[in-house]
Design a protein around this motif. Structure first.
Motif, PDB file in Angstrom:
ATOM      1  N   GLY A  52     -60.614  17.982  21.478  1.00 53.44           N
ATOM      2  CA  GLY A  52     -61.642  17.570  21.428  1.00 53.44           C
ATOM      3  C   GLY A  52     -61.368  15.846  20.204  1.00 53.44           C
ATOM      4  O   GLY A  52     -62.227  15.284  20.552  1.00 53.44           O
ATOM      5  N   GLY A  53     -60.724  15.450  19.656  1.00 53.05           N
ATOM      6  CA  GLY A  53     -61.129  14.628  18.359  1.00 53.05           C
ATOM      7  C   GLY A  53     -62.203  14.320  17.517  1.00 53.05           C
ATOM      8  O   GLY A  53     -62.253  13.201  17.217  1.00 53.05           O
ATOM      9  N   SER A  54     -62.540  15.902  16.891  1.00 56.51           N
ATOM     10  CA  SER A  54     -63.235  15.803  16.532  1.00 56.51           C
ATOM     11  C   SER A  54     -63.397  15.834  15.108  1.00 56.51           C
ATOM     12  O   SER A  54     -64.326  15.934  14.135  1.00 56.51           O
ATOM     13  CB  SER A  54     -65.180  16.627  17.362  1.00 56.51           C
ATOM     14  N   ASN A  55     -62.397  16.436  14.384  1.00 59.08           N
ATOM     15  CA  ASN A  55     -62.221  16.725  13.232  1.00 59.08           C
ATOM     16  C   ASN A  55     -61.019  15.529  12.500  1.00 59.08           C
ATOM     17  O   ASN A  55     -60.269  15.462  11.744  1.00 59.08           O
ATOM     18  CB  ASN A  55     -62.080  17.938  12.870  1.00 59.08           C
ATOM     19  N   ILE A  56     -60.408  14.238  13.177  1.00 64.89           N
ATOM     20  CA  ILE A  56     -60.125  13.473  12.900  1.00 64.89           C
ATOM     21  C   ILE A  56     -59.960  11.922  13.223  1.00 64.89           C
ATOM     22  O   ILE A  56     -60.864  11.634  13.602  1.00 64.89           O
ATOM     23  CB  ILE A  56     -58.580  13.572  14.352  1.00 64.89           C
ATOM     24  N   LEU A  57     -60.059  11.424  12.308  1.00 63.38           N
ATOM     25  CA  LEU A  57     -59.831   9.775  11.515  1.00 63.38           C
ATOM     26  C   LEU A  57     -57.874   9.410  11.903  1.00 63.38           C
ATOM     27  O   LEU A  57     -57.531   9.390  10.874  1.00 63.38           O
ATOM     28  CB  LEU A  57     -60.163   9.338  10.355  1.00 63.38           C
ATOM     29  N   LEU A  58     -58.630   8.240  12.954  1.00 66.18           N
ATOM     30  CA  LEU A  58     -57.280   7.568  13.767  1.00 66.18           C
ATOM     31  C   LEU A  58     -57.237   6.227  12.532  1.00 66.18           C
ATOM     32  O   LEU A  58     -58.169   5.218  12.656  1.00 66.18           O
ATOM     33  CB  LEU A  58     -57.553   7.256  15.084  1.00 66.18           C
ATOM     34  N   THR A  59     -56.760   6.084  11.408  1.00 70.09           N
ATOM     35  CA  THR A  59     -56.302   4.521  10.944  1.00 70.09           C
ATOM     36  C   THR A  59     -55.619   3.707  11.566  1.00 70.09           C
ATOM     37  O   THR A  59     -55.298   2.974  10.826  1.00 70.09           O
ATOM     38  CB  THR A  59     -56.136   5.624   9.602  1.00 70.09           C
TER      39      THR A  59
END
Ligand code: FAD
Ligand code: EPU
Length: 337
Positions: A52-59
């Motif tokens: 669900g992309g709720s624990n990632i930081l896309l830099t």
């Protein structure tokens, strides 16, 4: 297999950062996952597994193949006098599983209400809230080995769960894709309501007879009162883990900061990182369109047009100030991409 090119991940991460995937596909079965991993291997591409992309930081953009895990299904696979074994596809939404269990009076999972994300990601960091972690209801999981493309079963012990930790974040990082998780739930509830905040809400609502639904509703109310809704303000929940420090260091800090909270743990004293960050003056801080949430200093936020690299810089500044003020090293909980 449908491979798309140059796909924005903005709606697929709860920070709402607008980075692209060079290639993107969804895997709704073990077979489609195998095809996607094979395709990436042939092209020598990096792979990012996404729930669900709720624990990632896309830099930055992801120059490889993003595989979104979408295997579905909730199945009752076993039962004895006291327990139920429930096998769940990795792509199921975590909170939907919680609701499904509560509707059937299956207990054990109610304190974990409203945690964003998927079932497949839940063992990655042994998600936890309000006195319960998934290790308390976990039975086993099935995962695909990314090198051999074979399915393997992991027992509870093999997952090496710890506080926001598992073997999949450490020794086996980026080596497996979790395809299903089997939970062992209880036929009779064993209520975990030691958290003062849960008791306060139950009292305010005049609840005398505990039910798993009442506990779930109390947890939801507490969470909604302090955690920002990612649909409104981008965030990934707690950005850092709560650090554990040795007892003697805690005693020294108590002498300097008499109000410092601390909870005994196996390795020393666990100190709430949110308190440290607030005391260091960061609560409500805003720089450009990123900042520190005004109601919960452990949550870094994107007000709309921020960039992941700005959150990374802010997180470094916060770590440095906590190191200087308290001599404590904060570790990120969020996965940097
Ligand atoms: P993603 O963000 O998509 O992925 C997280 C990591 O797991 C990535 O490294 C990814 O590559 C990997 N991954 C994902 N799926 C799989 C898979 N099937 N197989 C292998 N690897 C995989 N967490 C808590 O523990 N407690 C909380 O109370 C809590 N509250 C939160 C509140 C808010 C508002 C938000 C935004 C987040 C919160 N979180 C909390 C963090 C988050 O909800 C959990 O970490 C959740 O399990 C992440 O699930 P996801 O599917 O979104 O994972
Ligand atoms: N606090 C402050 N100021 C703040 C925030 C917190 O002083 O701005 C202090 C207060 O003393 C408070 C204590 O920190 O009593 C703990 O705060 P809270 O109950 O909000 O919990 P937390 O430690 O910040 C942890 C988890 C959450 C989980 C809650 C409830 C971690 C890293 N975070 O937060 O998980 O929901 O407890 O169990 O362990 C997540 O992992 O993303 C997450 C949200």
């Amino acid at each position: 297999m449908n491979i798309q090119e140059n796909i924005s991940l903005k709606s697929l991460n709860t920070f709402g950062f607008d980075q692209n995937a060079l290639f993107f596909t969804a895997a709704d079965s073990v077979e489609s996952l195998k095809s996607a991993l094979t395709w990436a291997k042939e092209k020598e591409l990096q792979v990012l597994i996404l729930g669900g992309g709720s624990n990632i930081l896309l830099t930055q953009d992801f120059v490889g193949l993003v595989i979104k895990v979408e295997m579905r299904g909730i199945q009752l696979v076993g039962e004895d006098e006291n327990h139920l074994w429930v096998k769940v596809g990795a792509g199921e939404v975590w909170h939907d599983l919680v609701c499904y269990a509560i509707e059937r009076n299956w207990a054990g999972i109610e304190n974990l209400s409203l945690i964003p994300g998927t079932v497949g990601a839940s063992p990655m960091q042994n998600i936890g809230a309000y006195g319960v972690e998934i290790k308390d209801i976990f039975d086993s999981l099935e995962a695909m080995n990314r090198s051999t493309l074979e399915m393997e079963t992991f027992s509870h012990g093999a997952c090496q769960f710890g506080y926001r930790e598992s073997v999949f974040k450490n020794k086996l990082k980026n080596q497996y894709v979790i395809c299903s998780v089997t939970f062992k739930l209880n036929k009779s509830p064993n209520f975990q309501v030691e958290y003062g905040a849960i008791q306060d809400v139950l009292r305010q609502k005049g609840i005398e007879k505990l039910t798993i639904n009442a506990v779930s509703e109390a947890v939801i109310e507490i969470r909604q009162s302090k955690l920002p809704d990612p649909r409104v303000i981008g965030n990934a929940g707690s950005f850092f883990k709560n650090p554990t420090i040795p007892q003697n260091q805690y005693a020294d800090l108590q002498a300097r900061f008499p109000g410092i909270p601390g909870y005994p743990s196996e390795a020393g004293v666990k100190v709430p990182a949110g308190w440290l960050i607030e005391q260091a003056g960061w609560k409500g801080f805003k720089s450009g369109d990123v900042g520190v949430h005004a109601k919960q200093a452990l949550v870094l936020v994107n007000y709309g047009d921020g960039h992941g690299s700005e959150v990374r810089v802010l997180s470094e500044q916060i770590r440095q100030s906590i190191r200087e003020k308290f001599g404590i090293e904060l570790s990120p909980e969020v996965n940097f991409i």
